[in-house]
Motif scaffolding. Sequence first.
Motif, PDB file in Angstrom:
ATOM      1  N   GLU A 141      55.643  36.898  29.476  1.00 33.17           N
ATOM      2  CA  GLU A 141      54.782  37.184  30.619  1.00 33.17           C
ATOM      3  C   GLU A 141      54.039  35.936  31.069  1.00 33.17           C
ATOM      4  O   GLU A 141      53.836  35.714  32.261  1.00 33.17           O
ATOM      5  N   SER A 142      53.606  35.109  30.105  1.00 32.33           N
ATOM      6  CA  SER A 142      52.887  33.892  30.483  1.00 32.33           C
ATOM      7  C   SER A 142      53.759  32.989  31.327  1.00 32.33           C
ATOM      8  O   SER A 142      53.281  32.386  32.290  1.00 32.33           O
ATOM      9  N   ARG A 144      56.077  33.925  33.379  1.00 31.29           N
ATOM     10  CA  ARG A 144      56.159  34.479  34.723  1.00 31.29           C
ATOM     11  C   ARG A 144      54.875  34.213  35.496  1.00 31.29           C
ATOM     12  O   ARG A 144      54.896  33.867  36.674  1.00 31.29           O
ATOM     13  N   ILE A 145      53.738  34.364  34.833  1.00 29.04           N
ATOM     14  CA  ILE A 145      52.468  34.150  35.533  1.00 29.04           C
ATOM     15  C   ILE A 145      52.328  32.687  35.922  1.00 29.04           C
ATOM     16  O   ILE A 145      51.863  32.361  37.016  1.00 29.04           O
ATOM     17  N   MET A 146      52.746  31.776  35.028  1.00 29.88           N
ATOM     18  CA  MET A 146      52.685  30.362  35.367  1.00 29.88           C
ATOM     19  C   MET A 146      53.489  30.073  36.623  1.00 29.88           C
ATOM     20  O   MET A 146      53.064  29.324  37.492  1.00 29.88           O
ATOM     21  N   ALA A 148      54.097  32.179  38.958  1.00 26.59           N
ATOM     22  CA  ALA A 148      53.461  32.835  40.100  1.00 26.59           C
ATOM     23  C   ALA A 148      52.270  32.052  40.630  1.00 26.59           C
ATOM     24  O   ALA A 148      51.928  32.174  41.803  1.00 26.59           O
ATOM     25  N   VAL A 149      51.591  31.291  39.778  1.00 27.85           N
ATOM     26  CA  VAL A 149      50.387  30.624  40.267  1.00 27.85           C
ATOM     27  C   VAL A 149      50.579  29.139  40.519  1.00 27.85           C
ATOM     28  O   VAL A 149      49.667  28.470  40.976  1.00 27.85           O
ATOM     29  N   THR A 150      51.740  28.592  40.232  1.00 30.19           N
ATOM     30  CA  THR A 150      51.922  27.154  40.400  1.00 30.19           C
ATOM     31  C   THR A 150      52.788  26.880  41.621  1.00 30.19           C
ATOM     32  O   THR A 150      53.957  27.238  41.639  1.00 30.19           O
ATOM     33  N   SER A 155      55.368  29.394  43.333  1.00 32.79           N
ATOM     34  CA  SER A 155      54.331  30.430  43.308  1.00 32.79           C
ATOM     35  C   SER A 155      54.856  31.706  43.941  1.00 32.79           C
ATOM     36  O   SER A 155      55.891  32.187  43.548  1.00 32.79           O
ATOM     37  N   SER A 156      54.188  32.256  44.944  1.00 34.51           N
ATOM     38  CA  SER A 156      54.649  33.575  45.377  1.00 34.51           C
ATOM     39  C   SER A 156      55.562  33.544  46.573  1.00 34.51           C
ATOM     40  O   SER A 156      56.005  34.579  47.035  1.00 34.51           O
ATOM     41  N   THR A 157      55.850  32.356  47.086  1.00 31.92           N
ATOM     42  CA  THR A 157      56.831  32.300  48.162  1.00 31.92           C
ATOM     43  C   THR A 157      58.222  32.208  47.564  1.00 31.92           C
ATOM     44  O   THR A 157      59.207  32.536  48.206  1.00 31.92           O
ATOM     45  N   HIS A 253      62.337  34.052  42.757  1.00 30.38           N
ATOM     46  CA  HIS A 253      60.938  34.452  42.939  1.00 30.38           C
ATOM     47  C   HIS A 253      60.452  34.992  41.603  1.00 30.38           C
ATOM     48  O   HIS A 253      61.231  35.521  40.836  1.00 30.38           O
ATOM     49  N   HIS A 254      59.160  34.865  41.356  1.00 31.37           N
ATOM     50  CA  HIS A 254      58.711  35.256  40.016  1.00 31.37           C
ATOM     51  C   HIS A 254      58.945  36.728  39.704  1.00 31.37           C
ATOM     52  O   HIS A 254      59.049  37.088  38.536  1.00 31.37           O
ATOM     53  N   ASN A 255      59.068  37.570  40.730  1.00 32.26           N
ATOM     54  CA  ASN A 255      59.316  38.964  40.348  1.00 32.26           C
ATOM     55  C   ASN A 255      60.783  39.265  40.065  1.00 32.26           C
ATOM     56  O   ASN A 255      61.169  40.412  39.938  1.00 32.26           O
TER      57      ASN A 255
END
Lengths: 345, 402, 300
Positions: A141-142, A144-146, A148-150, A155-157, A253-255
């Motif tokens: 999970e970490s 994936r979050i990394m 998503a925020v970097t 990140s989220s695009t 994409h992170h998802n």
Amino acid sequence: MTAIYSIFGRISETIEKLAAIHRLLPWILAFALLLPLPQILSALFNDYYIYLANKICIFILLSVGLNIVKGFCGQVTVGHVGLYAIGAVSSALISLHFGWSFWLAFPIGILAAGLAGIVVGLPSVRLEGAYLALATLGLGESVRIMIAVTPLFGSSTGLLSIPAPTIGSFTFDSYTNYYYLVLAAAMIGIYLSFSILRSATGRAFMAVREDTVAAAVHGVNVTKYKLLAFVISALYAGAAGGLFAHMPPGYIHHNNFTIIEMVTLLLMIVLGGIGHIWGGIIGAIIVTIIYDQTLEFYFYQPLLFGLTMVLIVIFMPRGIGGMIDRYLATKKFIASQEEKSNAAS
Amino acid sequence: MSIFNKNFIAAGMAGVFVAGMAASAMSADIRVGITMRMISENGQRYGQMVMDEIDMINESGGINGNMLKATLMNDECKSDKGVANAIKLINQQKVHILIGSTCSSVSLPIVDITEKAGVPQIIPHSTNDKITKKGSAWVFRVPVSGRYYAGVNAKYVGENIGKKIAYLCAADAASQNDCDAMQSQMKSQHGADPAYVAQVQEKEVDFRTHMQKIKSAGVDGIMIAALAETMARALTQSYEAGIPASVRRIGSSSASNSPVPSIAGDAAKGVFFAAAYAAADSRPIARLFNEMVKKRYGVNSPDHDFSQAYDLVRITEIALKNADLKLDDENLAADRTAIRDAIANVKDYNGLASGPISFCAAATPQCRDGNRTAVLIAYTKGGKDYKTEVLARVTMPIDFGL
Amino acid sequence: MDFDFSSLFAFLLFGVTIGVVYGIVALGISLIYSGLDIVHFAHGEIYMFGAFFGLVFSHTMGFPYPVALLLAMVCAAVLGMGIERVFYRRLTKGGGGYTVAGMGMIICGFGMSIVLMNIAFLIWGAAAEPFPVDLGMPFQLGDITLPKSYALTAVVAVLLMAALHYFLKKTKLGLAVRAVAANKDIAYLMGINVPMMISLIFGLACGIAAAAGVLIGPMQSVQVEMGYLMLLKAFAAAVVGGFGSLPGAIAGGIVVGIAENLGAAYISPNHKDIYAFLLLILVLMIKPSGLFGIVARVKA
């Protein structure tokens, strides 16, 4: 049912005969037989199934890798999507930012995932069972979050326009072309997994799975083999990730790397047979096809999948691979009993 | 084995039946493929509305006598599922036009797929700027692009609220774009740097630490770019943290979705955002639409995702009526091209959107972002029976934000 | 340099108030672990079901909030016991008890969590529901507003922990539960109805998780996906406090809550969720038994 099983029996006899001639012959034959699949699928159905074949090959890589560390070495890892993500993002970034070709970026992506595999594997040295599951879950999970925020990781695009591989003027930018690439990768992956699992290393893995203390007593370096299993599975995940990233349309994409994907992978190896050498392959194929055929029931699909997982673990813990094994073993036994009684009379 | 063996006859009949089915599958229907996020508060309703409108077109005679055959698929806001759906619709259903998708992270890769396959794609809800910046000749966007929203928001904020703005950006493609675009507009229009920026996960539940830091920073406004439920929580907690109402809360365009006021309740009061449609719109066409949505889907004050889906169907209908379609197997590519060109010819479509929608043929964002009019809306009342008012309506210049 | 102490106090307060929620869920997880040696991966969904039960009892049926809380706990306990009896119990039929079922339990837990989440989705839909509860005006501590729900949660957390402690240490039934936790075979021999004790342990743990869901409803609204993120934080709490230790669960929750809030406040707000995972991994690597825990022994 019996007919399907007897086909399996016939196939394994033929394979053994071929393998007697040369070790690699069955593999080359299988590869050659599977090569024209896109054309067959396009003629029988339509091009969508070529895309599905691509996906299946990538899932095969993922499941086979997961099966090595989970099914054969018995290490409960639930962070496999994190390694998949690392492979995908590394390969994508290197080709996007440095402009290096896929043939450089891809191996580097695999290596990056392999290094991460060491990191994921370190907890396995000290932890077992559910503790290890939690640690690997947290790590996955970490990752994936990394992402998503970097911004660098998309990140989220997400990361767009990841270039397709090229050899000279041939570009792997259609699903038919890409299929050749992923088929080769999947076959190499399957072959390597068979080699590893049927060798002393594979036996060491299984020894570690059954009882670490007994294995250590017999001279198996438990730490080394645990880490090795993780790294090998990470290399598989990294390869799958790189192939996923460069597959048309070249977007990640992170998802794409959430717990849902992890659970789908788990379902694949559980259904196919945890610890069975064909488990990952069978599971990847069946789950992908069932998922595709039940798309219109999207409302109930996750429920179906979760329920399948629960029921299989309870009622069919060895999965489909286990059922086939049992049938073949029973058949052999009956055959040998008949021989004995024939010889006696 | 006689040929009159019943197995042979059965097989023969089956073969004829299958061949007949295959032949009839490709008859003179216009095939429409739809991929959207169905699993969300209103996701199913948007999809249902598109299907219902298509049914009504069929009931009144279809398009030039041809029926529309629509296939609706769910992509759960996941790019790999959206890509799979698009490929399936294009290759298996052999659709003439693809409608999709809701989430920007799904629409982005589909643009490449439709471009390569030569299938016109018309987008119902995605706002991320990159979608049209890719330069595909096959994509058309009905919603207002994020760059326009940011321009309108930044202008209003800078002139009426202040320059010290804090940003909470959730981890989805649309909110990310809205956050980035707003920051860059505040910088270019007013020379303002963000006072605080934090990325939060899509389903984040605890914003109190962020709110405390924002309170200490003494800002003029807080921009919350997130999907509806997350935004609602952030709003509620911003008040719990003691940030007074004089610090205005600014929403991204998803603030127009109904979970925001119904979950946030009083905390939604005073929140303003840029959207494509205001339920408080006084035009007769809007009034009628609101009533229709209430009657058919039980939703009060529909948000712009409803109106955009509706406008999309109408625009598609116009384009399909104007396109010269052969509707047989050999001319699939030609038909798709004809539909694309027909959509590109849609000029000054006046529907529910707050301004005219016009497309043109060039593969540029100027041509493919058909809707340039944003309305600035504020909630005057929160809760399940929420109310809005329109603060401003701005039609942006066509090159804005490029 | 003028350090902002009032903000620091706020961050600590936020950490504690959310931490006790993690702690309550961790309490259930620790109880299941100490009793049955399994980590229940579907516990987050029980928490979510508890929240929805609470919503239904309180808003649809109109019971007062405390009654809704108790009813939700009972319903969730029954749900949990049902799941254990029908599914998890079968996994151990192959012999060896819960420990050997090991990986099977983990996978079954994942599968069950998906099943539960989707059943909830089919019943209640994807929308987030607000769960307003009128507890009066919030507390004012300096310039920080603390809604009463947070204070109530902290009180209930301590109460639950104390009640559980009393039950286990001072009642005969609790003694039976502890015996089953220590060694099931010997407990059988001593005449204890082991299957019923197992059900009881599960029921208690699920009831407790449901309480957390009902308590957090007013603060965060109720949604079918709320279980999964809570699960990870609760695991972190259970690990940090020490698996199998009840005060450890609450303490661990508070540590996790404070860590993530301080991290978000002073290190980087973007990585808020990662701090909890980092803490989890660090504790697992350095001192797996956590703050209060005992070294895990293999129990039959």
